[in-house]
Design a protein around this motif. Sequence first.
Motif, PDB file in Angstrom:
ATOM      1  N   TYR A  60       0.829  -1.202   0.000  1.00  0.00           N
ATOM      2  CA  TYR A  60       0.000   0.000   0.000  1.00  0.00           C
ATOM      3  C   TYR A  60       0.869   1.260   0.000  1.00  0.00           C
ATOM      4  O   TYR A  60       0.622   2.208  -0.728  1.00  0.00           O
ATOM      5  CB  TYR A  60      -0.914  -0.024   1.230  1.00  0.00           C
ATOM      6  CG  TYR A  60      -1.908   1.106   1.309  1.00  0.00           C
ATOM      7  CD1 TYR A  60      -3.034   1.125   0.491  1.00  0.00           C
ATOM      8  CD2 TYR A  60      -1.741   2.135   2.212  1.00  0.00           C
ATOM      9  CE1 TYR A  60      -3.958   2.150   0.574  1.00  0.00           C
ATOM     10  CE2 TYR A  60      -2.661   3.161   2.299  1.00  0.00           C
ATOM     11  CZ  TYR A  60      -3.769   3.164   1.475  1.00  0.00           C
ATOM     12  OH  TYR A  60      -4.677   4.175   1.561  1.00  0.00           O
ATOM     13  N   LEU A 115      -5.220  -1.854  -4.169  1.00  0.00           N
ATOM     14  CA  LEU A 115      -4.730  -2.889  -3.268  1.00  0.00           C
ATOM     15  C   LEU A 115      -5.585  -4.146  -3.371  1.00  0.00           C
ATOM     16  O   LEU A 115      -5.074  -5.266  -3.375  1.00  0.00           O
ATOM     17  CB  LEU A 115      -4.703  -2.378  -1.825  1.00  0.00           C
ATOM     18  CG  LEU A 115      -4.130  -3.319  -0.772  1.00  0.00           C
ATOM     19  CD1 LEU A 115      -2.677  -3.666  -1.088  1.00  0.00           C
ATOM     20  CD2 LEU A 115      -4.230  -2.694   0.606  1.00  0.00           C
ATOM     21  N   ALA A 153      -6.698   3.973  -4.094  1.00  0.00           N
ATOM     22  CA  ALA A 153      -5.613   3.158  -3.535  1.00  0.00           C
ATOM     23  C   ALA A 153      -6.165   1.864  -2.950  1.00  0.00           C
ATOM     24  O   ALA A 153      -5.564   0.792  -3.109  1.00  0.00           O
ATOM     25  CB  ALA A 153      -4.849   3.951  -2.478  1.00  0.00           C
ATOM     26  N   PHE A 154      -7.329   1.936  -2.289  1.00  0.00           N
ATOM     27  CA  PHE A 154      -7.961   0.732  -1.748  1.00  0.00           C
ATOM     28  C   PHE A 154      -8.340  -0.230  -2.872  1.00  0.00           C
ATOM     29  O   PHE A 154      -8.067  -1.435  -2.787  1.00  0.00           O
ATOM     30  CB  PHE A 154      -9.199   1.094  -0.920  1.00  0.00           C
ATOM     31  CG  PHE A 154     -10.021  -0.100  -0.541  1.00  0.00           C
ATOM     32  CD1 PHE A 154      -9.587  -0.952   0.474  1.00  0.00           C
ATOM     33  CD2 PHE A 154     -11.204  -0.397  -1.210  1.00  0.00           C
ATOM     34  CE1 PHE A 154     -10.338  -2.072   0.816  1.00  0.00           C
ATOM     35  CE2 PHE A 154     -11.937  -1.507  -0.879  1.00  0.00           C
ATOM     36  CZ  PHE A 154     -11.517  -2.350   0.142  1.00  0.00           C
TER      37      PHE A 154
END
Length: 169
Positions: A115, A143, A139-140
């Motif tokens: 991350y 990931l 970003a989540f």
Amino acid sequence: MEISCLIPARRNSRCYYEERIHLNEHFRYHKRLVRCGCKKLGTNLYLFEDQVLMLEERDALYDKLDAGKITKVELHEEMKKSGHILILSNRKMKEQEAYELFKRRESVEKMFDIYKSTLSADRLYLHDDESVFGHVFIAFLSLYAYCTLELLLKKAGANKKMTPGDLLF
């Protein structure tokens, strides 16, 4: 409501020396023999001995001795702890369960590292709330996609040859 905790002891913890924990149980973890024992002392102390880890740590200690980074006295003191992992917990459980919970933290730490480093998601230089929320959301999702690709590679037996990043490129 009580919160359960599982904390690895530092390598210089007195508990390694002061508490005698008999390694009278064993189990296999990823085809490796792990001897273990537990002692109740206000909190539960779980001691694990991994022979493969012991050999790796002893080899590293001799490298340090040869390089002049430690003395022979320090070598002998560190050899006593090599291959041992001491875990403290406020919850009573089987030794194997405690060990597996401890080992599971590695995957969480790896995901945080991905991350931060691979996705550069910890660099919030945005100026308004909507930009920050959007950045964190993307970003989540990234990931999540990374982890999904990693699982697919693992199922296909290709995770030793390539990473999700390699697959994308």
